[in-house]
Structures are given as structure tokens and as C-alpha cells.
Motif scaffolding. Structure first.
Motif, PDB file in Angstrom:
ATOM      1  N   PHE A 237       0.826  -1.424   0.024  1.00 25.59           N
ATOM      2  CA  PHE A 237      -0.108  -0.352  -0.678  1.00 25.59           C
ATOM      3  C   PHE A 237       1.133   1.259  -0.253  1.00 25.59           C
ATOM      4  O   PHE A 237      -0.023   2.500  -0.032  1.00 25.59           O
ATOM      5  CB  PHE A 237      -0.903   0.229   1.584  1.00 25.59           C
ATOM      6  CG  PHE A 237      -2.133  -0.715   0.749  1.00 25.59           C
ATOM      7  CD1 PHE A 237      -2.745  -0.365   0.021  1.00 25.59           C
ATOM      8  CD2 PHE A 237      -2.429  -2.072   1.972  1.00 25.59           C
ATOM      9  CE1 PHE A 237      -4.798  -1.361  -0.657  1.00 25.59           C
ATOM     10  CE2 PHE A 237      -3.726  -2.423   1.833  1.00 25.59           C
ATOM     11  CZ  PHE A 237      -4.899  -2.362   0.374  1.00 25.59           C
ATOM     12  N   LYS A 243      -1.853   2.990  -3.584  1.00 26.80           N
ATOM     13  CA  LYS A 243      -2.341   3.874  -3.277  1.00 26.80           C
ATOM     14  C   LYS A 243      -3.912   3.968  -3.728  1.00 26.80           C
ATOM     15  O   LYS A 243      -4.187   4.788  -3.106  1.00 26.80           O
ATOM     16  CB  LYS A 243      -1.507   5.263  -3.202  1.00 26.80           C
ATOM     17  CG  LYS A 243      -0.604   5.219  -2.187  1.00 26.80           C
ATOM     18  CD  LYS A 243       0.837   6.396  -2.388  1.00 26.80           C
ATOM     19  CE  LYS A 243       1.530   6.547  -1.298  1.00 26.80           C
ATOM     20  NZ  LYS A 243       2.239   7.787  -1.314  1.00 26.80           N
ATOM     21  N   LYS A 246      -6.520   1.696  -2.822  1.00 27.26           N
ATOM     22  CA  LYS A 246      -7.014   2.221  -1.772  1.00 27.26           C
ATOM     23  C   LYS A 246      -7.586   2.947  -1.864  1.00 27.26           C
ATOM     24  O   LYS A 246      -9.175   2.930  -0.412  1.00 27.26           O
ATOM     25  CB  LYS A 246      -5.895   1.987  -0.342  1.00 27.26           C
ATOM     26  CG  LYS A 246      -6.618   1.967   0.587  1.00 27.26           C
ATOM     27  CD  LYS A 246      -5.199   1.976   1.707  1.00 27.26           C
ATOM     28  CE  LYS A 246      -5.858   1.708   3.428  1.00 27.26           C
ATOM     29  NZ  LYS A 246      -4.839   1.373   4.430  1.00 27.26           N
ATOM     30  N   LYS A 247      -7.601   3.484  -2.491  1.00 27.64           N
ATOM     31  CA  LYS A 247      -8.424   4.923  -3.307  1.00 27.64           C
ATOM     32  C   LYS A 247      -9.259   4.673  -3.048  1.00 27.64           C
ATOM     33  O   LYS A 247     -10.711   5.415  -2.700  1.00 27.64           O
ATOM     34  CB  LYS A 247      -7.939   6.206  -4.159  1.00 27.64           C
ATOM     35  CG  LYS A 247      -8.786   7.227  -4.289  1.00 27.64           C
ATOM     36  CD  LYS A 247      -7.968   8.002  -5.059  1.00 27.64           C
ATOM     37  CE  LYS A 247      -9.015   9.468  -5.525  1.00 27.64           C
ATOM     38  NZ  LYS A 247      -8.163  10.069  -6.678  1.00 27.64           N
ATOM     39  N   SER A 251      -9.157  -3.251  -0.326  1.00 31.91           N
ATOM     40  CA  SER A 251      -7.775  -2.946   0.911  1.00 31.91           C
ATOM     41  C   SER A 251      -7.471  -4.002   1.133  1.00 31.91           C
ATOM     42  O   SER A 251      -6.717  -3.928   2.365  1.00 31.91           O
ATOM     43  CB  SER A 251      -8.841  -2.085   1.978  1.00 31.91           C
ATOM     44  OG  SER A 251     -10.141  -2.743   2.452  1.00 31.91           O
ATOM     45  N   PHE A 272      -4.773  -6.714  -5.265  1.00 34.39           N
ATOM     46  CA  PHE A 272      -5.553  -5.933  -4.527  1.00 34.39           C
ATOM     47  C   PHE A 272      -7.716  -5.746  -4.834  1.00 34.39           C
ATOM     48  O   PHE A 272      -7.441  -5.650  -5.581  1.00 34.39           O
ATOM     49  CB  PHE A 272      -5.216  -3.979  -4.703  1.00 34.39           C
ATOM     50  CG  PHE A 272      -3.679  -3.774  -4.459  1.00 34.39           C
ATOM     51  CD1 PHE A 272      -3.557  -3.508  -3.499  1.00 34.39           C
ATOM     52  CD2 PHE A 272      -3.000  -3.588  -5.209  1.00 34.39           C
ATOM     53  CE1 PHE A 272      -2.564  -3.387  -2.901  1.00 34.39           C
ATOM     54  CE2 PHE A 272      -1.626  -3.429  -5.363  1.00 34.39           C
ATOM     55  CZ  PHE A 272      -1.386  -2.769  -4.170  1.00 34.39           C
TER      56      PHE A 272
END
Length: 274
Positions: A237, A243, A246-247, A251, A272
Motif C-alpha cells: 500500500f 495507494k 486503496k483510494k 483494501s 488488491f
């Protein structure tokens, strides 16, 4: 040299009195070589900082020119003029064009998205010239695999190959994020797809990354974090890809599938997931 801003219009130098006479209720732009290099009001700190730097050397047109050139050649943060268009299909044809601007309002060209079934190709138009930014996004599933990537039955995973030339990334920041967001939303909006369970990332060492030291930026970021002592999940991450994932709600990290660990020094393959 021509300089134009808030009463500044002196050839061969800058009038410091003109710089100091800005009306606090008005906004101004400092323009050099047809590009905005600063804008704001009397109370905008960033704008005033630029003007102060110029005032310090206003006695020399040569030094003023050097400062202005440094602003023109700075790295720009790129954004789309109308973010609501990201992920949408064009009204006509298949190609989608996005107008791009930097943080000061300069038009830096257009981003072109061209679809081919489950693949999206991106190119950049800059000053009338079309540039291949070596960027594609694909929506993969357990039937449409790529190089044996880890995809379980029923999954739809977004795969990105963003190898934007360094000559572009040295000048502009944010293109990768725009491409990622557009591609994700495109597949979520498309009736034929409408589902994205996560992403599959492949970070390797290869000759195609010569401009970046021989390895992908994500691989470099991943191992720097791992070598600093963080977990595989945390390192994943810490990367650009992580990044972005996750945005958009991805998660969870998966790197060990069917008893095979996909984390190696020269290659990292990670999912992811939601």
C-alpha cells in the motif's frame, strides 16, 4: 522577454512598484511565454512568493529571465477539466478525449482513451503532437488470463501497464492517477462488464524500465518499504498502485495463492481486493 501581470509589462526588466500596487480585491496572473506561471491576489502567499523572488532581481533582465524559465520548466500537476467525464463513453465514435490543465490553468493538451474489447489504450496530445505514453488498462477474468496471473474463478481484476516515458513524468505529475481512475470507472459503467473485484499488479525488473533504473517504480517503492521493516501488506500500500487501489476501496492484499508466494526480489505480483 515580455512579462505581463498586474501592471507588469516592462521589456528587459520588471517594475517593482507595479508589483506592489496590486488591488487586494482583484486576482491577477503572471504570464511568461504564453503560459501562466503564477496567479492570485495580494493575499495569496504562493503568488506573492513568486513576485517577491522576481522583485529581488528586478535590476537584471537576465536574472529575471532565469527565474521565469525555472517556473516554466517546473513539474506540473495535471488534472482533467471535467472530472465527471472520467469513465464515460463518448457521445460519438469510440475515442474519448479529456482536456488537461495544470494547477495554474494552462491547457497542456488532451488525453485520448481508445477501447478494444476489454482493453483501454491511452495517448497524449501535446501542442498538436500525439505522444504514445505506453499506458494500457485491461479487465481480466479467469478465462481471459495474462501470463498466468493469479485470478480466481469468477473474479474480474483490473490490470494496468503504465510505463509513461520519463520525459513526460519529469514534466507532468498526475497522468497515471487520471488513467487509473478513468479505466476503473469505465469498466464499472460498461454494461458488458459492470464489475471490478480488485486489481492485479505485476512489478518487475526489465529493460523497458531503463529510464527508471531498470525496474518499475512500484517495485522500487515496494522493496524500499520492505527493507525498512514493514509488512508485505504495508509495503504494497506504500506504492503508487497500492495507494490508488486503496483510494477506490480495494483494501485487502493477496500475494500467496495456491501455495505459491508471488513476492520475489525481481518480481512482485499482488492482488488488491475489496
Amino acid at each position: 522577454m515580455e512579462l505581463d501581470a498586474a501592471g507588469i509589462g516592462k521589456k528587459g526588466g520588471v517594475n517593482p512598484d507595479a508589483i506592489g500596487s496590486i488591488n487586494s480585491n482583484r486576482r491577477f496572473a503572471l504570464v511568461y511565454k504564453g503560459e501562466i506561471i503564477a496567479q492570485g491576489s495580494r493575499y495569496d502567499k504562493a503568488y506573492q512568493k513568486v513576485l517577491q523572488e522576481i522583485r529581488k532581481v528586478s535590476y537584471s533582465s537576465e536574472k529575471v529571465g532565469e527565474i521565469l524559465e525555472s517556473f516554466v520548466n517546473r513539474r506540473r500537476i495535471v488534472s482533467v477539466e471535467d472530472v465527471s467525464l472520467l469513465g464515460k463513453a463518448p457521445e460519438k465514435g469510440v475515442k474519448m478525449l479529456f482536456n488537461l490543465f495544470d494547477e495554474l490553468g494552462n491547457n497542456i493538451g488532451q488525453l485520448i482513451r481508445s477501447p478494444n474489447k476489454n482493453e483501454l489504450y491511452y495517448r497524449l496530445i501535446f501542442r498538436g503532437k500525439e505522444i504514445d505514453i505506453k499506458s494500457t488498462l485491461k479487465l481480466l477474468d479467469d478465462k481471459y488470463r495474462l501470463r498466468g496471473l493469479p485470478i480466481k474463478e469468477g473474479e474480474h481484476l483490473l490490470y494496468g501497464d503504465l510505463n509513461i516515458p520519463k520525459e513526460v513524468t519529469d514534466k507532468y505529475s498526475g497522468l497515471g492517477q487520471i488513467i487509473y481512475e478513468d479505466g476503473l470507472k469505465y469498466f464499472l459503467n460498461a454494461k458488458k462488464y459492470g464489475k471490478v473485484d480488485g486489481t492485479v499488479s505485476v512489478w518487475i525488473k526489465a529493460d523497458i524500465y531503463t529510464d527508471y533504473g531498470g525496474q518499475s517504480i512500484n517495485l522500487d517503492q515496494f522493496w524500499k518499504a520492505r527493507d525498512a521493516g514493514v509488512s508485505i501488506e504495508q509495503a504494497a500500500f506504500s506504492t503508487f498502485a497500492g495507494k490508488q487501489a486503496k483510494k477506490f476501496g480495494f483494501s485487502k492484499v493477496r500475494f500467496d495463492i495456491k501455495d505459491k508466494n508471488f513476492v520475489e526480489r525481481d518480481q512482485v505480483i499482488i492482488n488488491f481486493l475489496k
